[in-house]
Design an enzyme around this catalytic site. Structure first.
Site, PDB file in Angstrom:
ATOM      1  N   ARG A 151      56.006  61.841  25.056  1.00 34.33           N
ATOM      2  CA  ARG A 151      54.514  61.687  24.749  1.00 34.33           C
ATOM      3  C   ARG A 151      54.313  62.966  25.938  1.00 34.33           C
ATOM      4  O   ARG A 151      53.393  63.104  26.508  1.00 34.33           O
ATOM      5  CB  ARG A 151      53.816  60.460  25.512  1.00 34.33           C
ATOM      6  CG  ARG A 151      54.305  59.195  25.711  1.00 34.33           C
ATOM      7  CD  ARG A 151      53.331  59.013  24.580  1.00 34.33           C
ATOM      8  NE  ARG A 151      53.722  57.490  24.245  1.00 34.33           N
ATOM      9  CZ  ARG A 151      55.220  56.702  22.686  1.00 34.33           C
ATOM     10  NH1 ARG A 151      56.250  57.848  23.105  1.00 34.33           N
ATOM     11  NH2 ARG A 151      55.148  55.639  22.555  1.00 34.33           N
ATOM     12  N   SER A 234      47.168  52.365  25.885  1.00 34.64           N
ATOM     13  CA  SER A 234      48.226  52.556  27.095  1.00 34.64           C
ATOM     14  C   SER A 234      47.498  53.804  28.115  1.00 34.64           C
ATOM     15  O   SER A 234      47.743  54.720  28.254  1.00 34.64           O
ATOM     16  CB  SER A 234      49.302  52.609  26.694  1.00 34.64           C
ATOM     17  OG  SER A 234      49.956  51.751  26.058  1.00 34.64           O
ATOM     18  N   GLU A 335      48.145  58.438  30.401  1.00 31.50           N
ATOM     19  CA  GLU A 335      48.592  59.292  29.267  1.00 31.50           C
ATOM     20  C   GLU A 335      47.390  60.166  28.474  1.00 31.50           C
ATOM     21  O   GLU A 335      47.342  60.472  28.332  1.00 31.50           O
ATOM     22  CB  GLU A 335      48.947  57.996  28.749  1.00 31.50           C
ATOM     23  CG  GLU A 335      49.046  58.180  27.151  1.00 31.50           C
ATOM     24  CD  GLU A 335      50.323  57.460  26.854  1.00 31.50           C
ATOM     25  OE1 GLU A 335      50.297  57.440  25.385  1.00 31.50           O
ATOM     26  OE2 GLU A 335      51.246  56.420  26.898  1.00 31.50           O
TER      27      GLU A 335
END
Length: 345
Positions: A151, A234, A335
Site C-alpha cells: 500500500r 479499508s 490508509e
C-alpha cells in the site's frame, strides 16, 4: 463547493477553488493544489482545503500488442479504475480481475499500490508517466524506480516526506496477458468463493463476479443507498511487523513479498488489521455515536451514517487505534490520505 461532494466519505469542508483538468497539459499547469480523482482515498477536514483543487478528468486508453501473448495499455490518469478492469476483461486480457470493484481513478492506483484479494497493481504495472513538479520534466518511472511496497510507493512516500505532491501521475502503462484465464488465485477467501484451490486459474469473468460479490458483502462496492459504502474502504492498513513479533496464537499471519522480485522477506510478517480490531473489542457497527461507525458488514471500514463530519470519523479512528494499541501493542496506520487533519489528538 464543499469537498464532501468529491469524496466517497462524503465529508469535508469548502475548497478554495475547484477546476477540472481534461488533458495532460492542463494537469501539468496546476501547482500548489490538492489533486482529486475518484475521491475514494481521502478524508478531508471539516475546515476544508484553502487552496485550489484540481479534479482529474483526463481520459483515453492507448493499446499496443507485443510479440509475446501480451498487450500494453497506456491509460490516462482520470480514467475510472473499475471501468478499465471491465474493459480489459472484455478485451480478453488477464491480470486485473481480482482488483474489480475498487473505486477511484487509474492515476491513484500506483500511488497507493492498490491491492485486494491477493493482487496488487504492482503485479501489472510496467511504468508510470509523471510530471515532476520540482524539475518541470515529464518522467517515465519503471517498476523498480516506483519502489512499490504494501500500500505504498515512491510516489506516496515522496509526497509524505515533502508535504506536497512532487510527482503528478499523468498516465499508467500496464502489461497484461492475452488470456481469458485469470492469474493464479492467491487469496483463500476468493478461492473458497470460486470453489477452487489456491494457485488455480479460472475464467476472468468468474473471478470478477466473485470479487464483486465479496466486496458487496463487505460494503466495499459504492452504493448511494448503503451507508456502509460511505467510506474510504479499508481505513487501516494491515500491520507489517518483525518476524519475531509477539502475536496471539490465533492471529492471522501472512508472508511479506517484494512486489518487484517476488521474493519473500523472511524478516517480516503481516497480520490482519480487521482481526486486531475485532478481537480488541470493536465489533461491526461499533460507534461513539450514530453519526460515524464501523461498517455493519466489515470491521475495517469506518463509515459515515449520513450526518458525520470529519471530526466524527477521526474520533472513531482514534478510539479504535488506541484500543488496538492497548490490547496488542500494535499501532494501526491509516490508509486514506488525511487532508488538513490528523489522527493525533
Amino acid at each position: 463547493m464543499n469537498l464532501a461532494e468529491l469524496t466517497t466519505f462524503r465529508v469535508g469542508g469548502p475548497a478554495g477553488s475547484v477546476a477540472e483538468a481534461h488533458t495532460r497539459e492542463e494537469l501539468r499547469a496546476f501547482s500548489d493544489v490538492l489533486f482529486v480523482g475518484g475521491g475514494s482515498n481521502l478524508l478531508v477536514a471539516d475546515e476544508g482545503f484553502p487552496g485550489p483543487v484540481c479534479v482529474i478528468r483526463t481520459s483515453g486508453v492507448e493499446e499496443r500488442p507485443l510479440r509475446t501473448e501480451r498487450r500494453v495499455l497506456t491509460v490516462e490518469a482520470g480514467e475510472n479504475w473499475d471501468d478499465l478492469v471491465a474493459r480489459t476483461l472484455d478485451a480478453g486480457l488477464a491480470g486485473l480481475e481480482a482488483l474489480s470493484g475498487i473505486p477511484g481513478s487509474v492515476g491513484a492506483t500506483p500511488v497507493q499500490n492498490v491491492g485486494a484479494y491477493g493482487a496488487e497493481v504492482a503485479d501489472s504495472i510496467e511504468s508510470v508517466l509523471v510530471f515532476d513538479r520540482l524539475s518541470g520534466d515529464e518522467l517515465v518511472l519503471g517498476r523498480t524506480e516506483l519502489e512499490f511496497g504494501y500500500r505504498t510507493s515512491r510516489l506516496k512516500r515522496t509526497a509524505a516526506n515533502t508535504g506536497a505532491v512532487q510527482f503528478v501521475v499523468l498516465a499508467v502503462t500496464f502489461r497484461l496477458a492475452e488470456s481469458t484465464l485469470s492469474a493464479p488465485i492467491r487469496y483463500a477467501q476468493l478461492a473458497r468463493a470460486l470453489e477452487v484451490d489456491l494457485g488455480d486459474r479460472v475464467e476472468t469473468a468468474e473471478v470478477r463476479r466473485a470479487v464483486l460479490d465479496l466486496r458487496a458483502s463487505k460494503g466495499m462496492v459504492l452504493d448511494p443507498a448503503d451507508h456502509d459504502t460511505w467510506s474510504a474502504g479499508s481505513f487501516f492498513t494491515n500491520p507489517i511487523l518483525p518476524a519475531n513479533a509477539a502475536l496471539p496464537a490465533d492471529a492471522p499471519v501472512y508472508p511479506v513479498v517484494d512486489p518487484v522480485t517476488g521474493a519473500r522477506d523472511a524478516t517480516l510478517l503481516k497480520t490482519s488489521a480487521a482481526w486486531l480490531i475485532d478481537n480488541a473489542g470493536f465489533s461491526r457497527g461499533f460507534g461513539l455515536d450514530d453519526r460515524a461507525t464501523l461498517s455493519t458488514k466489515h470491521t475495517l471500514a469506518l463509515t459515515n451514517r449520513g450526518g458525520a463530519q470529519a471530526a466524527d470519523i477521526l474520533a472513531l479512528a482514534r478510539r479504535i487505534r488506541d484500543g488496538v494499541r492497548e490490547a496488542y501493542g500494535i499501532d494501526l496506520e491509516p490508509e486514506p490520505n488525511l487532508i488538513g487533519c490528523s489522527l493525533q489528538a
